[in-house]
Enzyme design. Structure first.
Site, PDB file in Angstrom:
ATOM      1  N   GLY A 283     -10.682  15.855  11.285  1.00 45.86           N
ATOM      2  CA  GLY A 283     -10.245  16.583  10.103  1.00 45.86           C
ATOM      3  C   GLY A 283     -11.153  17.765   9.825  1.00 45.86           C
ATOM      4  O   GLY A 283     -11.879  18.236  10.709  1.00 45.86           O
ATOM      5  N   CYS A 284     -11.131  18.244   8.607  1.00 47.83           N
ATOM      6  CA  CYS A 284     -11.933  19.410   8.213  1.00 47.83           C
ATOM      7  C   CYS A 284     -13.414  19.163   8.500  1.00 47.83           C
ATOM      8  O   CYS A 284     -13.968  18.145   8.083  1.00 47.83           O
ATOM      9  CB  CYS A 284     -11.736  19.685   6.725  1.00 47.83           C
ATOM     10  SG  CYS A 284     -12.732  21.050   6.104  1.00 47.83           S
TER      11      CYS A 284
END
Length: 215
Positions: free
Chosen positions: A48-49
Protein backbone atom coordinates in the site's frame (compact mmCIF):
# COMPACT_ATOMS: atom_id res chain seq x y z
CA UNK A 1 10.10 -21.75 10.18
CA UNK A 2 8.79 -20.41 13.42
CA UNK A 3 5.00 -20.30 13.63
CA UNK A 4 3.80 -16.90 14.62
CA UNK A 5 0.43 -15.90 15.95
CA UNK A 6 -0.57 -13.21 13.53
CA UNK A 7 -2.58 -10.19 14.55
CA UNK A 8 -4.34 -8.40 11.72
CA UNK A 9 -4.30 -4.70 12.42
CA UNK A 10 -7.34 -2.91 11.05
CA UNK A 11 -6.76 0.53 9.61
CA UNK A 12 -8.88 3.50 8.70
CA UNK A 13 -9.36 4.06 5.00
CA UNK A 14 -8.76 7.22 2.99
CA UNK A 15 -6.66 7.92 -0.09
CA UNK A 16 -3.11 8.83 -1.09
CA UNK A 17 -3.39 8.87 -4.91
CA UNK A 18 -5.49 6.36 -6.81
CA UNK A 19 -5.46 5.27 -10.43
CA UNK A 20 -6.00 1.84 -11.96
CA UNK A 21 -5.36 1.32 -15.65
CA UNK A 22 -3.80 -1.36 -17.82
CA UNK A 23 -0.36 -2.10 -16.37
CA UNK A 24 2.67 -4.09 -17.52
CA UNK A 25 4.89 -5.35 -14.70
CA UNK A 26 8.63 -5.75 -15.08
CA UNK A 27 9.67 -9.42 -15.02
CA UNK A 28 13.25 -10.33 -14.14
CA UNK A 29 14.83 -13.78 -14.05
CA UNK A 30 17.14 -13.14 -11.12
CA UNK A 31 17.03 -10.63 -8.27
CA UNK A 32 19.47 -7.74 -8.25
CA UNK A 33 22.48 -8.09 -5.97
CA UNK A 34 22.47 -5.84 -2.92
CA UNK A 35 25.73 -5.35 -1.03
CA UNK A 36 25.57 -4.45 2.64
CA UNK A 37 28.09 -3.89 5.41
CA UNK A 38 28.48 -5.05 9.01
CA UNK A 39 26.27 -8.11 8.56
CA UNK A 40 23.18 -6.08 7.69
CA UNK A 41 20.59 -7.30 5.18
CA UNK A 42 18.01 -5.76 2.85
CA UNK A 43 14.28 -6.45 2.52
CA UNK A 44 11.92 -4.75 0.08
CA UNK A 45 8.18 -4.87 0.72
CA UNK A 46 5.12 -3.30 -0.91
CA UNK A 47 1.89 -3.09 1.05
CA UNK A 48 0.00 0.00 0.00
CA UNK A 49 0.99 3.64 0.42
CA UNK A 50 4.65 3.78 1.40
CA UNK A 51 3.98 6.54 3.91
CA UNK A 52 2.23 3.87 6.01
CA UNK A 53 4.69 1.02 5.61
CA UNK A 54 7.70 3.27 6.19
CA UNK A 55 6.20 4.60 9.43
CA UNK A 56 5.58 1.08 10.74
CA UNK A 57 9.02 -0.35 10.07
CA UNK A 58 10.89 2.68 11.37
CA UNK A 59 9.51 1.77 14.80
CA UNK A 60 11.13 -1.68 14.93
CA UNK A 61 14.23 -2.63 16.89
CA UNK A 62 16.92 -3.91 14.54
CA UNK A 63 15.74 -1.82 11.59
CA UNK A 64 18.57 0.55 10.70
CA UNK A 65 17.09 2.38 7.74
CA UNK A 66 13.86 2.56 5.72
CA UNK A 67 13.68 4.19 2.29
CA UNK A 68 10.47 4.80 0.37
CA UNK A 69 10.61 4.17 -3.36
CA UNK A 70 9.37 2.45 -6.49
CA UNK A 71 10.04 -1.07 -7.80
CA UNK A 72 8.71 -3.62 -10.26
CA UNK A 73 7.90 -1.35 -13.18
CA UNK A 74 9.01 -0.86 -16.76
CA UNK A 75 9.91 2.85 -16.63
CA UNK A 76 13.41 3.94 -15.62
CA UNK A 77 13.74 6.67 -13.00
CA UNK A 78 10.00 7.00 -12.33
CA UNK A 79 8.53 9.92 -10.45
CA UNK A 80 5.59 9.95 -8.06
CA UNK A 81 3.50 11.49 -10.82
CA UNK A 82 4.52 8.69 -13.20
CA UNK A 83 3.59 5.84 -10.90
CA UNK A 84 0.37 7.61 -9.93
CA UNK A 85 -1.00 6.89 -13.41
CA UNK A 86 -1.05 3.19 -12.53
CA UNK A 87 0.51 2.34 -15.91
CA UNK A 88 4.24 2.03 -15.19
CA UNK A 89 4.03 -1.24 -13.29
CA UNK A 90 5.80 0.09 -10.21
CA UNK A 91 4.68 -0.57 -6.68
CA UNK A 92 5.08 1.92 -3.86
CA UNK A 93 7.51 0.05 -1.65
CA UNK A 94 10.01 0.40 1.15
CA UNK A 95 13.57 -0.87 1.22
CA UNK A 96 14.52 -1.92 4.75
CA UNK A 97 18.09 -2.25 6.01
CA UNK A 98 18.03 -4.49 9.07
CA UNK A 99 20.23 -6.41 11.47
CA UNK A 100 19.27 -10.13 11.24
CA UNK A 101 20.83 -10.73 14.66
CA UNK A 102 18.15 -8.49 16.15
CA UNK A 103 15.17 -8.99 13.84
CA UNK A 104 14.89 -11.73 11.22
CA UNK A 105 13.42 -11.56 7.75
CA UNK A 106 10.60 -13.82 8.98
CA UNK A 107 9.83 -11.39 11.80
CA UNK A 108 9.69 -8.54 9.29
CA UNK A 109 7.13 -10.57 7.33
CA UNK A 110 5.12 -11.09 10.50
CA UNK A 111 4.80 -7.31 10.92
CA UNK A 112 4.22 -6.84 7.20
CA UNK A 113 1.25 -9.18 7.07
CA UNK A 114 -0.15 -7.86 10.33
CA UNK A 115 -0.18 -4.24 9.21
CA UNK A 116 -1.82 -4.38 5.78
CA UNK A 117 -4.52 -6.43 4.06
CA UNK A 118 -2.87 -9.05 1.79
CA UNK A 119 -6.25 -10.25 0.48
CA UNK A 120 -7.23 -7.16 -1.53
CA UNK A 121 -5.85 -7.10 -5.08
CA UNK A 122 -4.19 -3.83 -6.06
CA UNK A 123 -5.80 -2.01 -3.20
CA UNK A 124 -5.35 -0.90 0.41
CA UNK A 125 -8.43 0.84 1.75
CA UNK A 126 -9.30 3.69 -0.58
CA UNK A 127 -5.86 3.61 -2.21
CA UNK A 128 -6.62 1.79 -5.46
CA UNK A 129 -4.26 0.82 -8.27
CA UNK A 130 -1.48 -1.63 -9.06
CA UNK A 131 0.98 0.72 -7.32
CA UNK A 132 -0.72 -0.24 -4.05
CA UNK A 133 -0.42 -4.00 -4.54
CA UNK A 134 0.88 -6.40 -1.91
CA UNK A 135 4.25 -7.80 -2.97
CA UNK A 136 7.48 -9.19 -1.52
CA UNK A 137 10.61 -8.57 -3.58
CA UNK A 138 13.26 -11.13 -2.63
CA UNK A 139 17.05 -10.84 -2.97
CA UNK A 140 18.05 -14.46 -2.50
CA UNK A 141 16.66 -17.99 -2.38
CA UNK A 142 16.34 -17.88 1.41
CA UNK A 143 14.05 -14.83 1.33
CA UNK A 144 12.01 -16.46 -1.43
CA UNK A 145 11.61 -19.70 0.52
CA UNK A 146 10.71 -17.96 3.77
CA UNK A 147 8.11 -15.84 1.96
CA UNK A 148 6.54 -18.87 0.26
CA UNK A 149 6.51 -20.88 3.50
CA UNK A 150 4.99 -17.97 5.41
CA UNK A 151 2.13 -17.56 2.97
CA UNK A 152 1.58 -21.34 2.91
CA UNK A 153 1.44 -21.33 6.73
CA UNK A 154 -1.08 -18.49 6.87
CA UNK A 155 -3.17 -20.18 4.20
CA UNK A 156 -3.21 -23.53 6.02
CA UNK A 157 -4.03 -21.87 9.34
CA UNK A 158 -6.68 -19.69 7.69
CA UNK A 159 -5.22 -16.53 9.17
CA UNK A 160 -7.37 -14.54 6.74
CA UNK A 161 -10.90 -15.35 5.63
CA UNK A 162 -10.05 -14.54 2.01
CA UNK A 163 -7.23 -15.86 -0.23
CA UNK A 164 -3.87 -14.11 0.08
CA UNK A 165 -2.97 -12.30 -3.15
CA UNK A 166 0.53 -11.13 -2.15
CA UNK A 167 2.99 -11.57 -5.01
CA UNK A 168 6.51 -12.95 -4.47
CA UNK A 169 8.95 -11.64 -7.07
CA UNK A 170 12.71 -11.36 -7.61
CA UNK A 171 13.78 -7.83 -6.77
CA UNK A 172 14.44 -5.52 -9.68
CA UNK A 173 16.04 -2.08 -9.43
CA UNK A 174 14.67 0.01 -6.58
CA UNK A 175 14.24 3.71 -7.27
CA UNK A 176 14.31 6.02 -4.25
CA UNK A 177 11.27 8.28 -4.08
CA UNK A 178 11.44 12.04 -3.92
CA UNK A 179 12.88 13.53 -0.75
CA UNK A 180 9.53 14.79 0.56
CA UNK A 181 8.27 11.20 0.76
CA UNK A 182 11.05 10.10 3.11
CA UNK A 183 10.05 9.86 6.79
CA UNK A 184 6.77 11.38 5.67
CA UNK A 185 4.63 10.42 8.66
CA UNK A 186 7.00 11.68 11.33
CA UNK A 187 7.31 15.01 9.53
CA UNK A 188 3.60 15.39 8.73
CA UNK A 189 1.63 13.86 11.60
CA UNK A 190 -1.08 16.50 11.50
CA UNK A 191 -1.80 15.94 7.80
CA UNK A 192 -5.25 14.33 7.43
CA UNK A 193 -4.10 11.08 5.77
CA UNK A 194 -1.50 10.62 8.51
CA UNK A 195 -3.98 11.36 11.30
CA UNK A 196 -6.76 9.10 10.07
CA UNK A 197 -4.83 6.24 8.47
CA UNK A 198 -1.28 6.01 9.78
CA UNK A 199 -1.61 7.09 13.42
CA UNK A 200 -4.16 4.35 14.29
CA UNK A 201 -1.89 1.81 12.58
CA UNK A 202 1.11 2.92 14.65
CA UNK A 203 -0.92 2.88 17.86
CA UNK A 204 -2.01 -0.72 17.23
CA UNK A 205 1.55 -1.69 16.33
CA UNK A 206 2.74 -0.31 19.67
CA UNK A 207 -0.02 -2.14 21.50
CA UNK A 208 0.44 -5.54 19.85
CA UNK A 209 4.21 -5.58 19.27
CA UNK A 210 5.56 -3.63 22.24
CA UNK A 211 8.56 -5.96 22.65
CA UNK A 212 9.66 -5.42 19.04
CA UNK A 213 9.85 -1.64 19.22
CA UNK A 214 12.90 0.57 19.53
CA UNK A 215 13.55 1.62 23.09
Amino acid sequence: MKKYILLLLLVSQTSCQSQDKNTTFLVVDKPVVMETKDGLEIATLAGGCFWCTEAVFLELEGVKKVVSGYIGGILENPTYKDIGTGTTGHAEAIQITFDPKVISFGELLEIFFATHDPTTLNRQGNDIGTQYRSEIFYYNDQQKEISEDYIDLMTSEKTFTKPIVTRISPASKFYEAEEYHQNYYNLNKTQSYCSYVITPKIEKLKKNYKSRLKK
